[in-house]
Scaffold this motif. Structure first.
Motif, PDB file in Angstrom:
ATOM      1  N   ARG A 515       0.817  -1.216   0.000  1.00 30.53           N
ATOM      2  CA  ARG A 515       0.000   0.000   0.000  1.00 30.53           C
ATOM      3  C   ARG A 515       0.856   1.274   0.000  1.00 30.53           C
ATOM      4  NH1 ARG A 515      -5.094  -1.585   3.988  1.00 30.53           N
ATOM      5  NH2 ARG A 515      -5.960  -3.175   2.612  1.00 30.53           N
ATOM      6  N   ALA A 516       2.112   1.138  -0.372  1.00 29.53           N
ATOM      7  CA  ALA A 516       2.974   2.324  -0.411  1.00 29.53           C
ATOM      8  C   ALA A 516       2.415   3.310  -1.441  1.00 29.53           C
ATOM      9  CB  ALA A 516       4.397   1.937  -0.769  1.00 29.53           C
ATOM     10  N   GLY A 517       2.467   4.595  -1.134  1.00 33.22           N
ATOM     11  CA  GLY A 517       1.997   5.617  -2.086  1.00 33.22           C
ATOM     12  C   GLY A 517       0.515   5.921  -1.957  1.00 33.22           C
ATOM     13  N   ILE A 518      -0.196   5.090  -1.238  1.00 32.10           N
ATOM     14  CA  ILE A 518      -1.616   5.394  -0.993  1.00 32.10           C
ATOM     15  C   ILE A 518      -1.843   5.337   0.521  1.00 32.10           C
ATOM     16  CG2 ILE A 518      -2.528   4.619  -3.225  1.00 32.10           C
ATOM     17  CD1 ILE A 518      -3.150   1.930  -1.952  1.00 32.10           C
ATOM     18  N   TYR A 519      -3.089   5.555   0.934  1.00 37.07           N
ATOM     19  CA  TYR A 519      -3.355   5.430   2.374  1.00 37.07           C
ATOM     20  C   TYR A 519      -3.619   3.970   2.701  1.00 37.07           C
ATOM     21  CZ  TYR A 519      -3.771  10.442   2.180  1.00 37.07           C
ATOM     22  OH  TYR A 519      -3.503  11.777   1.979  1.00 37.07           O
ATOM     23  N   GLY A 520      -2.984   3.491   3.770  1.00 37.70           N
ATOM     24  CA  GLY A 520      -3.176   2.099   4.161  1.00 37.70           C
ATOM     25  C   GLY A 520      -4.279   1.959   5.201  1.00 37.70           C
ATOM     26  N   ALA A 521      -4.559   3.042   5.913  1.00 36.00           N
ATOM     27  CA  ALA A 521      -5.613   2.996   6.932  1.00 36.00           C
ATOM     28  C   ALA A 521      -6.135   4.420   7.155  1.00 36.00           C
ATOM     29  CB  ALA A 521      -5.060   2.432   8.238  1.00 36.00           C
ATOM     30  N   PHE A 522      -7.257   4.507   7.829  1.00 36.24           N
ATOM     31  CA  PHE A 522      -7.902   5.810   8.030  1.00 36.24           C
ATOM     32  C   PHE A 522      -8.400   5.937   9.467  1.00 36.24           C
ATOM     33  CE2 PHE A 522      -8.331   4.458   3.674  1.00 36.24           C
ATOM     34  CZ  PHE A 522      -8.032   5.603   2.939  1.00 36.24           C
ATOM     35  N   LEU A 523      -8.535   7.184   9.893  1.00 34.71           N
ATOM     36  CA  LEU A 523      -9.141   7.443  11.197  1.00 34.71           C
ATOM     37  C   LEU A 523     -10.594   7.850  10.953  1.00 34.71           C
ATOM     38  CD1 LEU A 523      -8.727   7.796  14.281  1.00 34.71           C
ATOM     39  CD2 LEU A 523      -8.158  10.185  13.835  1.00 34.71           C
ATOM     40  N   LEU A 524     -11.508   7.157  11.625  1.00 29.91           N
ATOM     41  CA  LEU A 524     -12.927   7.456  11.403  1.00 29.91           C
ATOM     42  C   LEU A 524     -13.526   8.144  12.632  1.00 29.91           C
ATOM     43  CD1 LEU A 524     -14.285   4.169   9.788  1.00 29.91           C
ATOM     44  CD2 LEU A 524     -13.510   6.264   8.657  1.00 29.91           C
ATOM     45  N   ALA A 525     -14.600   8.911  12.351  1.00 34.33           N
ATOM     46  CA  ALA A 525     -15.250   9.639  13.446  1.00 34.33           C
ATOM     47  C   ALA A 525     -16.757   9.582  13.304  1.00 34.33           C
ATOM     48  CB  ALA A 525     -14.796  11.098  13.423  1.00 34.33           C
ATOM     49  N   CYS A 526     -17.448   9.641  14.445  1.00 34.49           N
ATOM     50  CA  CYS A 526     -18.891   9.842  14.413  1.00 34.49           C
ATOM     51  C   CYS A 526     -19.136  11.344  14.621  1.00 34.49           C
ATOM     52  CB  CYS A 526     -19.594   9.009  15.474  1.00 34.49           C
ATOM     53  SG  CYS A 526     -19.222   9.532  17.154  1.00 34.49           S
ATOM     54  N   TYR A 527     -20.384  11.770  14.569  1.00 32.14           N
ATOM     55  CA  TYR A 527     -20.689  13.197  14.668  1.00 32.14           C
ATOM     56  C   TYR A 527     -21.550  13.459  15.900  1.00 32.14           C
ATOM     57  CZ  TYR A 527     -22.242  17.859  13.338  1.00 32.14           C
ATOM     58  OH  TYR A 527     -22.490  19.211  13.312  1.00 32.14           O
ATOM     59  N   ASP A 528     -21.222  14.515  16.629  1.00 37.05           N
ATOM     60  CA  ASP A 528     -22.057  14.893  17.764  1.00 37.05           C
ATOM     61  C   ASP A 528     -22.776  16.199  17.432  1.00 37.05           C
ATOM     62  OD1 ASP A 528     -23.253  15.618  20.058  1.00 37.05           O
ATOM     63  OD2 ASP A 528     -21.488  15.515  21.335  1.00 37.05           O
ATOM     64  N   PRO A 529     -24.072  16.135  17.111  1.00 42.23           N
ATOM     65  CA  PRO A 529     -24.771  17.360  16.690  1.00 42.23           C
ATOM     66  C   PRO A 529     -24.879  18.394  17.803  1.00 42.23           C
ATOM     67  CG  PRO A 529     -26.295  15.494  16.800  1.00 42.23           C
ATOM     68  CD  PRO A 529     -24.934  14.948  17.110  1.00 42.23           C
ATOM     69  N   ASP A 530     -24.828  17.974  19.070  1.00 45.16           N
ATOM     70  CA  ASP A 530     -24.953  18.957  20.147  1.00 45.16           C
ATOM     71  C   ASP A 530     -23.740  19.871  20.210  1.00 45.16           C
ATOM     72  OD1 ASP A 530     -27.417  18.190  20.909  1.00 45.16           O
ATOM     73  OD2 ASP A 530     -26.716  16.726  22.382  1.00 45.16           O
ATOM     74  N   THR A 531     -22.550  19.291  19.986  1.00 48.81           N
ATOM     75  CA  THR A 531     -21.354  20.130  20.062  1.00 48.81           C
ATOM     76  C   THR A 531     -20.807  20.438  18.675  1.00 48.81           C
ATOM     77  OG1 THR A 531     -20.043  18.125  20.201  1.00 48.81           O
ATOM     78  CG2 THR A 531     -20.627  19.155  22.286  1.00 48.81           C
ATOM     79  N   GLU A 532     -21.437  19.856  17.645  1.00 46.12           N
ATOM     80  CA  GLU A 532     -20.971  19.980  16.253  1.00 46.12           C
ATOM     81  C   GLU A 532     -19.529  19.502  16.117  1.00 46.12           C
ATOM     82  OE1 GLU A 532     -21.762  23.832  14.594  1.00 46.12           O
ATOM     83  OE2 GLU A 532     -23.906  23.655  14.864  1.00 46.12           O
ATOM     84  N   GLU A 533     -19.197  18.413  16.809  1.00 44.73           N
ATOM     85  CA  GLU A 533     -17.839  17.889  16.735  1.00 44.73           C
ATOM     86  C   GLU A 533     -17.811  16.521  16.073  1.00 44.73           C
ATOM     87  OE1 GLU A 533     -15.815  19.449  20.902  1.00 44.73           O
ATOM     88  OE2 GLU A 533     -16.878  17.562  20.843  1.00 44.73           O
ATOM     89  N   TYR A 534     -16.688  16.236  15.445  1.00 45.37           N
ATOM     90  CA  TYR A 534     -16.444  14.872  14.969  1.00 45.37           C
ATOM     91  C   TYR A 534     -15.564  14.186  16.002  1.00 45.37           C
ATOM     92  CZ  TYR A 534     -18.487  16.368  10.623  1.00 45.37           C
ATOM     93  OH  TYR A 534     -19.378  16.837   9.698  1.00 45.37           O
TER      94      TYR A 534
END
Ligand code: ATP
Length: 657
Positions: A515-534
């Protein structure tokens, strides 16, 4: 006139009745909203803002509301500003005389372009100051920016932003900057506007102060007089009526003139702003279940039906009074240009006696093999062009599977039982093979029948079943609600964590080896509408095809698209552990469907912090990528409360409670 008594919240009216409302009035209120965290106090500020506008310059109420929720028009009109950080940065540079790189450094330090604008404007003095901004002008300029298309769009848009910034005072510049980027960050959602607007009219009518139910420090009074209790009840009832009106007709431009005419909120408003073809209703959503026994438990006292859960895209099909057809997505996007073939064929599904009838059908559009009369997998639908396509050019055929009728022949049906709506659907329409079919289903409460229907649904290419209450008050159509009266049973819920989650990639880890040259993994997030944060929820590297990884690398690295972010956004709640920090941060721009083995309390991740554990978050274990969800916006990702619900519902956790 009674004014707000708490000086901290008091908003002086500085303009003459009938004059345009200054934008400063609104931006000062935004500043106050930002300073406080109490919902009721925020609502009170907004109530006071609306009361002042209604009393002085009611024609500015619609633009003021749109500026508060940072929208230009109802969602189905699809009007967006289309401004990226780099245009704003250039505009700020032009106005402040600072270089873009100096502003970038400042941005890195303060983490918010609104605050950069605030800081950059502090020392600016203009020889001939332009007239102050007004609410209506800012709104009109925003609309004008959105309307700019064609060549050198960016320059023209920048020019308009510069004009606004030059005329803006410091606080105004901060909120103009945030607004053009689409991130006002004061958490004023539709719900708060509904509460504040209904309070504004009701309190004005009763002739009492806006903070009558609040203590001096902005909390709800715990001891109320009977008069105050009555006021509280009246306010609750008014907000409920306005909320129900808005869920059926989510267009302030339609509702506000009627409200101002009535000067009060009651059932007459419901009669004036009804569901109508051409205005998409926010769809009813379902709750996940993990077992058929759970369905039987929830519906112990209620008759219900089990329908196939088709795997395509939600399609709300409208036929207007003039006979034209419109098709809307689950988030009110106009999909009509994508389905020219359906536009031609759908009116034929009406029974001849209803030939001219208007309607709103709730349905799923599914890729379909017309010869074999078979449902095709969801991926086929993704191969369909989104616009600029003629009916005869369509290669991926789509069939509509209708499961509900919300409006028929001039009449709203959403208050009726599902039994009655379904009867009208079956009587009013006829199936057209390969184009328009009714969702299959059975009304049985025998667990074996349900299990075999579930198996049949999977065999025929569906995802599982939707189980819906059939009769009585709990079987009405509930717009904009994830309801207990619709349950989803997916085959793979019966193992694993229940449902899949829809999450936002906020960072990437550079790949190694293959996977050299591309992304091998990612960081994922959920969304909190009360604070508008990921909020970070897991690192994911499994489930991707090579093609998917290549595409994501292209997408996030595309210099034109500006999908990379220079650092973590100030509204990202990132993992505690340094080693989990991604190599590259992303803008929140995509939603991915993800499955996992289970969810666990995590000292590293920040999802749903405070909801289950006071300090720790929740993480997914063994997450697996399923697909890109093009029909969801990042702020429609699985929210923190849902993550907490998923966690609590796991049998290992539920059994210990
Ligand atoms: P969310 O995850 O927000 O609930 P989703 O789009 O992932 O939404 P699900 O909750 O999994 O959807 O399931 C509901 C969706 O299933 C509906 O939005 C609709 O698109 C689809 N669907 C397919 N068949 C039916 C049916 N018979 N009745 C209702 N919805 C159906």
């Amino acid at each position: 006139k009674d004014q707000f008594s708490s000086s901290r919240l008091y908003t002086a009216r500085t303009w003459k009745d009938g004059n345009p409302v200054p934008y400063k009035f609104l931006s000062d209120a935004f500043s106050k909203v930002e300073e406080i965290s109490g919902r009721l106090e925020i609502q009170a500020i907004l109530t006071e803002v609306f009361r002042n506008i209604i009393a002085s310059t009611p024609e500015d109420l619609v633009p003021a509301i749109y500026l508060c929720i940072n929208k230009l028009a109802p969602a189905h009109e699809g009007i967006e500003l289309g401004i990226g950080e780099s245009i704003l940065m250039k505009a700020l540079s032009q106005v402040s005389g600072r270089t873009v790189s100096a502003l970038k450094a400042l941005y890195k330090k303060v983490g918010d372009l609104g605050d950069v604008a605030l800081a950059a404007r502090t020392n600016q003095k203009t020889m001939f100051p332009p007239p102050p901004l007004t609410v209506r002008r800012v709104f009109q300029e925003f609309k004008a920016i959105a309307a700019i298309t064609g060549k050198s769009t960016q320059d023209a848009k920048r020019g308009k932003i510069v004009k606004l910034l030059v005329a803006a005072s410091t606080t105004e510049a901060k909120y103009v900057s945030r607004a053009v980027l689409g991130k006002l960050r004061i958490h004023l959602a539709d719900k708060t506007v509904i509460a504040a607007l209904s309070a504004a009219l009701t309190l004005e009518e009763l002739g009492v102060k806006t903070d009558i139910l609040l203590t001096a420090d902005g909390k709800k009074k715990t001891k109320m007089t009977s008069k105050e209790e009555d006021i509280e009840e009246t306010l609750g009832a008014a907000a409920e009526v306005l909320g129900s009106v808005y869920s059926q007709c989510p267009v302030w431009d339609v509702i506000i003139p009627k409200l101002l005419e009535l000067k009060t909120i009651d059932s007459r408003l419901q009669a004036m702003c009804k569901l109508m073809p051409g205005i998409p209703v926010s769809p009813m959503l379902a709750k996940p279940t993990k077992a058929i026994s759970e369905v039987l438990e929830r519906f112990a006292e209620t008759s219900f039906t089990c329908e196939f859960k088709y795997d395509g895209e939600r399609a709300q099909v409208h036929r207007l009074e003039d006979g034209s057809i419109r098709i809307y997505s689950r988030n009110a996007e106009n999909l009509t240009p994508k389905y020219p073939d359906l536009v031609d064929s759908l009116p034929k599904a009406l029974h001849t006696e209803y030939k001219g009838a208007s309607f709103i059908i709730d349905a799923e559009a599914v890729a379909y093999d017309v010869q074999k009369k078979q449902i095709l997998p969801f991926q086929e639908l993704q191969g369909r062009k989104r616009k600029d396509v003629e009916a005869h050019e369509v290669t991926v055929k789509v069939c509509i599977f209708a499961f509900d009728l919300l409006f028929f022949n001039g009449e709203s049906l959403i208050g009726e039982s599902l039994t009655s709506r379904r009867e009208k659907l079956l009587n009013g329409f006829q199936e057209q093979e390969g184009q328009f079919l009714f969702a299959k289903g059975e009304d049985s409460r025998d667990p074996e029948d349900i299990m075999s229907l579930l198996n049949r649904s999977i065999k025929e290419g569906c995802e599982g079943l939707m189980v819906k209450a059939l009769d009585g008050d709990n079987s009405t159509y509930e717009p904009n609600n994830r309801s207990q009266n619709w349950l989803k049973v997916k085959k793979d819920y019966l193992e694993g964590c229940g449902d899949s989650l829809d999450l936002v990639p906020i960072g990437g880890y550079l790949g190694r080896g293959k996977r050299a040259g591309i992304y091998g993994a990612f960081l994922l997030a959920c969304y909190d509408p009360d604070t508008e944060e990921y909020q970070s929820i897991c690192k994911i590297g499994t489930g991707f095809s090579e093609e998917a990884l290549d595409n994501f690398a292209k997408f996030f690295n595309d210099p034109e698209a500006e999908n990379k972010s220079e650092g973590a956004k100030s509204y990202y709640r990132t993992p505690a552990l340094k080693t989990l920090e991604p190599d590259v941060w992303f803008e929140p721009v995509q939603v991915w469907e993800v499955k996992c083995a289970d969810l666990s309390i995590s000292p590293q991740h920040t999802a749903a912090t405070g909801l289950v554990d006071p300090e720790k978050g929740i993480a997914l274990r063994f997450p697996r990528f399923i697909r890109l969800r093009e029909d969801k916006k990042p702020d429609e990702a699985t929210n923190s409360e849902q993550v907490a619900e998923f966690y609590m519902r796991q049998s290992s956790v539920a059994n210990n409670v």
